[in-house]
Design a protein around this motif. Structure first.
Motif, PDB file in Angstrom:
ATOM      1  N   ALA A  76       0.692  -1.232   0.601  1.00  0.00           N
ATOM      2  CA  ALA A  76      -0.190  -0.132  -0.227  1.00  0.00           C
ATOM      3  C   ALA A  76       1.051   1.098  -0.033  1.00  0.00           C
ATOM      4  O   ALA A  76       1.906   1.206   0.385  1.00  0.00           O
ATOM      5  N   LYS A  84      -7.555   3.286   6.034  1.00  0.00           N
ATOM      6  CA  LYS A  84      -6.865   3.344   6.546  1.00  0.00           C
ATOM      7  C   LYS A  84      -6.727   3.420   8.347  1.00  0.00           C
ATOM      8  O   LYS A  84      -7.287   2.916   8.629  1.00  0.00           O
ATOM      9  N   THR A 133       3.970   1.193   6.760  1.00  0.00           N
ATOM     10  CA  THR A 133       3.975   2.781   7.038  1.00  0.00           C
ATOM     11  C   THR A 133       4.639   3.160   8.895  1.00  0.00           C
ATOM     12  O   THR A 133       5.065   1.993   9.387  1.00  0.00           O
ATOM     13  N   SER A 182      -4.711   3.794   2.138  1.00  0.00           N
ATOM     14  CA  SER A 182      -4.342   2.614   1.529  1.00  0.00           C
ATOM     15  C   SER A 182      -5.440   1.785   0.636  1.00  0.00           C
ATOM     16  O   SER A 182      -6.323   2.875   1.004  1.00  0.00           O
ATOM     17  N   VAL A 198       0.302  -3.586   4.285  1.00  0.00           N
ATOM     18  CA  VAL A 198      -0.015  -1.908   4.193  1.00  0.00           C
ATOM     19  C   VAL A 198       1.516  -1.645   5.037  1.00  0.00           C
ATOM     20  O   VAL A 198       1.639  -3.128   6.439  1.00  0.00           O
ATOM     21  N   THR A 215      -8.799  -8.015   8.061  1.00  0.00           N
ATOM     22  CA  THR A 215      -7.708  -7.344   8.457  1.00  0.00           C
ATOM     23  C   THR A 215      -7.971  -8.484   9.379  1.00  0.00           C
ATOM     24  O   THR A 215      -8.743  -9.418   9.806  1.00  0.00           O
ATOM     25  N   SER A 258       3.226  -2.225  10.302  1.00  0.00           N
ATOM     26  CA  SER A 258       2.888  -3.630   9.103  1.00  0.00           C
ATOM     27  C   SER A 258       1.465  -3.815   9.068  1.00  0.00           C
ATOM     28  O   SER A 258       1.755  -4.659  10.242  1.00  0.00           O
TER      29      SER A 258
END
Length: 268
Positions: A13, A35, A148, A31, A146, A64, A135
């Motif tokens: 992402a 979010k 960041t 993403s 994802v 998720t 992550s």
């Protein structure tokens, strides 16, 4: 890993937009599937414990994962090694649901979720900044890892009521502590199976058991049996360390018709 989950660097992402950070929280990372942000209460206690939460807002149809998703999926992870005056972070998990998408079973969430986090300030009273490498997986028909970095300055807006309420709500959603009336009893198993008896109030048919692999333990989905009112879960051990670890044990969550509890099992 099942074929319908496609993991590659090309699908990681990317940051589509960055909204201004609210006081004592990070900016939202956007993403394809939703979010993510970090939010804190903004002020540690006298022992240096700072309450926070990793918030995940999912788009409809996305999912998720719990701390141990099963044979596929990406569990949420948070690394604060790049932070200033932060000694560590411990994340807690709401009760997951068990899903079967036709390819296999997995443990996680098909709705927005928040994971409470306790950050430890190394030197209370000194400036602390959280730089967290995050992550996790957000999945629809394919799974997008994802990745960041989320940054929080806890001293910026330490009295922000909305942030404090978000953390309070995340903590309130956690399972209660297991008890003799709502919890599990470890049963004699063998080298290849973890067996527990579940004690649940309400409808026994609603009981489900989740155990998280750690320290080289890996588990398959549990098999359930009901015998004379007793609910027993048998969990295949797919892999285990050569030597039984020391320490507390394995995290588990037990869900039922009246709620959920969590506890720690001795290593089998």
């Amino acid at each position: 890993m099942q074929a319908h989950f496609l993991f590659s660097l090309g699908t990681v992402a990317t940051l589509l937009s960055s909204l201004p950070a609210a006081a004592s929280s990070s900016a939202w990372f956007q993403s394809e599937g939703g979010k993510v942000r970090l939010v804190t209460t903004g002020a540690p206690d006298e022992a240096g414990r700072l309450q926070g939460a990793l918030e995940i807002v999912l788009k409809p149809g996305w999912k998720t994962y719990w701390r141990d998703p099963g044979d596929s999926g990406v569990p949420p992870q948070l690394d604060v090694g790049a932070s200033t005056n932060i000694a560590g972070a411990e994340m807690a998990f709401p009760a997951p649901q068990r899903h079967d998408d036709g390819y296999g079973q997995w443990s996680g969430y098909d709705r927005s979720v928040a994971f409470p986090v306790v950050f430890t300030v190394a030197k209370p009273g000194k400036t602390a900044t959280i730089d967290a490498d995050v992550s996790l997986g957000m999945c629809e028909t394919i799974c997008i890892p994802v990745q960041t970095q989320l940054t929080v300055d806890p001293a910026d807006g330490a009295d922000d009521a909305a942030d404090a309420e978000a953390v309070k709500a995340a903590l309130a959603a956690l399972p209660a502590k297991a008890t003799a009336d709502f919890g599990i009893t470890a049963l004699p198993g063998d080298h290849e199976t973890l067996e527990v008896e579940a004690h649940v109030p309400g409808d026994p048919a609603a009981a489900d058991f989740f155990v998280a692999g750690a320290n080289d333990y890996m588990f398959a989905a549990p098999r359930r049996s009901d015998d004379n009112g007793k609910v027993v879960f048998s969990v295949p051990i797919l892999d285990r360390p050569t030597t039984t670890p020391t320490g507390a044990g394995l995290h588990y969550t037990l869900t039922g018709s009246t709620g959920a509890v969590a506890g720690v099992l001795p290593y089998p």
